[in-house]
Design a protein around this motif. Structure first.
Motif, PDB file in Angstrom:
ATOM      1  N   GLY A   4       0.800  -1.216   0.000  1.00 17.25           N
ATOM      2  CA  GLY A   4       0.000   0.000   0.000  1.00 17.25           C
ATOM      3  C   GLY A   4       0.837   1.272   0.000  1.00 17.25           C
ATOM      4  O   GLY A   4       0.300   2.368   0.113  1.00 17.25           O
ATOM      5  N   LYS A   5       2.167   1.132  -0.125  1.00 15.62           N
ATOM      6  CA  LYS A   5       3.070   2.286  -0.125  1.00 15.62           C
ATOM      7  C   LYS A   5       4.011   2.205  -1.318  1.00 15.62           C
ATOM      8  O   LYS A   5       4.330   1.112  -1.787  1.00 15.62           O
ATOM      9  CB  LYS A   5       3.933   2.284   1.145  1.00 15.62           C
ATOM     10  N   LYS A   6       4.507   3.364  -1.776  1.00 16.98           N
ATOM     11  CA  LYS A   6       5.580   3.352  -2.770  1.00 16.98           C
ATOM     12  C   LYS A   6       6.810   2.719  -2.128  1.00 16.98           C
ATOM     13  O   LYS A   6       6.966   2.718  -0.897  1.00 16.98           O
ATOM     14  CB  LYS A   6       5.880   4.765  -3.253  1.00 16.98           C
ATOM     15  N   TYR A   7       7.692   2.191  -2.968  1.00 10.75           N
ATOM     16  CA  TYR A   7       8.803   1.404  -2.449  1.00 10.75           C
ATOM     17  C   TYR A   7       9.709   2.198  -1.504  1.00 10.75           C
ATOM     18  O   TYR A   7      10.127   1.681  -0.476  1.00 10.75           O
ATOM     19  CB  TYR A   7       9.616   0.796  -3.593  1.00 10.75           C
ATOM     20  N   ALA A   8       9.993   3.444  -1.827  1.00 16.31           N
ATOM     21  CA  ALA A   8      10.861   4.255  -0.968  1.00 16.31           C
ATOM     22  C   ALA A   8      10.241   4.489   0.403  1.00 16.31           C
ATOM     23  O   ALA A   8      10.955   4.606   1.401  1.00 16.31           O
ATOM     24  CB  ALA A   8      11.191   5.578  -1.639  1.00 16.31           C
ATOM     25  N   GLU A   9       8.912   4.543   0.476  1.00 12.65           N
ATOM     26  CA  GLU A   9       8.232   4.690   1.765  1.00 12.65           C
ATOM     27  C   GLU A   9       8.265   3.376   2.544  1.00 12.65           C
ATOM     28  O   GLU A   9       8.469   3.373   3.756  1.00 12.65           O
ATOM     29  CB  GLU A   9       6.781   5.107   1.559  1.00 12.65           C
ATOM     30  N   PHE A  10       8.041   2.278   1.844  1.00  8.68           N
ATOM     31  CA  PHE A  10       8.058   0.958   2.487  1.00  8.68           C
ATOM     32  C   PHE A  10       9.465   0.583   2.944  1.00  8.68           C
ATOM     33  O   PHE A  10       9.656   0.015   4.011  1.00  8.68           O
ATOM     34  CB  PHE A  10       7.517  -0.100   1.512  1.00  8.68           C
ATOM     35  N   ASN A  11      10.456   0.904   2.133  1.00 11.79           N
ATOM     36  CA  ASN A  11      11.840   0.521   2.408  1.00 11.79           C
ATOM     37  C   ASN A  11      12.762   1.735   2.209  1.00 11.79           C
ATOM     38  O   ASN A  11      13.384   1.876   1.169  1.00 11.79           O
ATOM     39  CB  ASN A  11      12.252  -0.626   1.468  1.00 11.79           C
ATOM     40  N   PRO A  12      12.846   2.615   3.212  1.00  8.10           N
ATOM     41  CA  PRO A  12      13.664   3.826   3.061  1.00  8.10           C
ATOM     42  C   PRO A  12      15.123   3.548   2.686  1.00  8.10           C
ATOM     43  O   PRO A  12      15.757   4.350   2.009  1.00  8.10           O
ATOM     44  CB  PRO A  12      13.560   4.506   4.429  1.00  8.10           C
ATOM     45  N   ALA A  13      15.651   2.401   3.092  1.00  8.42           N
ATOM     46  CA  ALA A  13      17.036   2.059   2.766  1.00  8.42           C
ATOM     47  C   ALA A  13      17.218   1.778   1.271  1.00  8.42           C
ATOM     48  O   ALA A  13      18.351   1.683   0.790  1.00  8.42           O
ATOM     49  CB  ALA A  13      17.485   0.855   3.581  1.00  8.42           C
ATOM     50  N   SER A  14      16.133   1.689   0.528  1.00  5.34           N
ATOM     51  CA  SER A  14      16.227   1.373  -0.903  1.00  5.34           C
ATOM     52  C   SER A  14      16.938   2.462  -1.703  1.00  5.34           C
ATOM     53  O   SER A  14      17.373   2.205  -2.826  1.00  5.34           O
ATOM     54  CB  SER A  14      14.840   1.112  -1.495  1.00  5.34           C
ATOM     55  N   SER A  15      17.091   3.632  -1.125  1.00  2.00           N
ATOM     56  CA  SER A  15      17.832   4.689  -1.832  1.00  2.00           C
ATOM     57  C   SER A  15      19.290   4.276  -2.052  1.00  2.00           C
ATOM     58  O   SER A  15      19.965   4.828  -2.915  1.00  2.00           O
ATOM     59  CB  SER A  15      17.760   6.004  -1.062  1.00  2.00           C
ATOM     60  N   GLN A  16      19.747   3.284  -1.301  1.00  2.00           N
ATOM     61  CA  GLN A  16      21.112   2.773  -1.436  1.00  2.00           C
ATOM     62  C   GLN A  16      21.191   1.563  -2.366  1.00  2.00           C
ATOM     63  O   GLN A  16      22.282   1.038  -2.596  1.00  2.00           O
ATOM     64  CB  GLN A  16      21.659   2.382  -0.053  1.00  2.00           C
ATOM     65  N   ASP A  17      20.045   1.107  -2.887  1.00  2.00           N
ATOM     66  CA  ASP A  17      20.016  -0.071  -3.756  1.00  2.00           C
ATOM     67  C   ASP A  17      20.760   0.179  -5.059  1.00  2.00           C
ATOM     68  O   ASP A  17      20.805   1.303  -5.560  1.00  2.00           O
ATOM     69  CB  ASP A  17      18.575  -0.462  -4.119  1.00  2.00           C
ATOM     70  N   ALA A  18      21.269  -0.901  -5.615  1.00  2.00           N
ATOM     71  CA  ALA A  18      21.833  -0.852  -6.967  1.00  2.00           C
ATOM     72  C   ALA A  18      20.692  -0.657  -7.967  1.00  2.00           C
ATOM     73  O   ALA A  18      19.506  -0.706  -7.602  1.00  2.00           O
ATOM     74  CB  ALA A  18      22.583  -2.152  -7.252  1.00  2.00           C
ATOM     75  N   GLU A  19      21.032  -0.445  -9.218  1.00  2.00           N
ATOM     76  CA  GLU A  19      20.034  -0.244 -10.266  1.00  2.00           C
ATOM     77  C   GLU A  19      19.048  -1.408 -10.308  1.00  2.00           C
ATOM     78  O   GLU A  19      19.421  -2.574 -10.168  1.00  2.00           O
ATOM     79  CB  GLU A  19      20.729  -0.119 -11.624  1.00  2.00           C
ATOM     80  N   ARG A  20      17.778  -1.082 -10.507  1.00  2.00           N
ATOM     81  CA  ARG A  20      16.726  -2.100 -10.555  1.00  2.00           C
ATOM     82  C   ARG A  20      16.624  -2.707 -11.939  1.00  2.00           C
ATOM     83  O   ARG A  20      16.946  -2.063 -12.944  1.00  2.00           O
ATOM     84  CB  ARG A  20      15.394  -1.507 -10.130  1.00  2.00           C
TER      85      ARG A  20
END
Length: 134
Positions: free
Chosen positions: A104-120
């Motif tokens: 029910g949330k955008k990915y950055a809201e659900f997983n704030p650490a995703s800003s550090q993820d490699a390219e999707r």
């Protein structure tokens, strides 16, 4: 020759059901990952990042196996065997769409650490064979 998904399996995949994606390790052993999924016609779409083991496995060998279980009827399942194609185009949009579907949330809201993820990356699985009871 592509395989068709049953209407019941399509309906299940259109909901927030987790699937298990199997890829082949360099030594030939299986590697399994529980993942979110989106159906696009008969194809299944999964999101990952370029640094994940499943992506590296798929670069080397595109064969996959997916298991889907109905959470309301866990003795019923489908195994979808096929091959995967990878693309980065639209990958951020897919992870946001999947996150909305499952959390029910955008990915950055659900997983704030995703800003550090490699390219999707989008993993598009084209079914070759479907077995099981779904």
């Amino acid at each position: 020759m592509p395989a068709a998904l049953s209407d019941r399996l399509k309906s299940l995949l259109d909901g927030p059901v987790f699937i298990v994606l199997g890829t082949i390790q360099p030594d030939g052993s299986p590697q399994l990952s529980p993942v979110w999924v989106k159906r696009d016609g008969e194809d299944l779409l999964v999101s990952t990042t370029v640094d994940r083991r499943k992506k590296k496995n798929l670069d080397r060998d595109a064969r996959v196996s997916i298991v889907v279980q109905d959470p309301q009827s866990p003795y019923e399942y489908a195994e979808i065997r096929g091959s995967a194609e990878l693309t980065t185009e639209g990958a951020q949009d897919l992870i946001d769409e999947l996150s909305l579907k499952y959390t029910g949330k955008k990915y950055a809201e659900f997983n704030p650490a995703s800003s550090q993820d490699a390219e999707r990356v989008i993993v598009r699985v084209s079914p070759r064979k479907v077995v099981g009871s779904l």
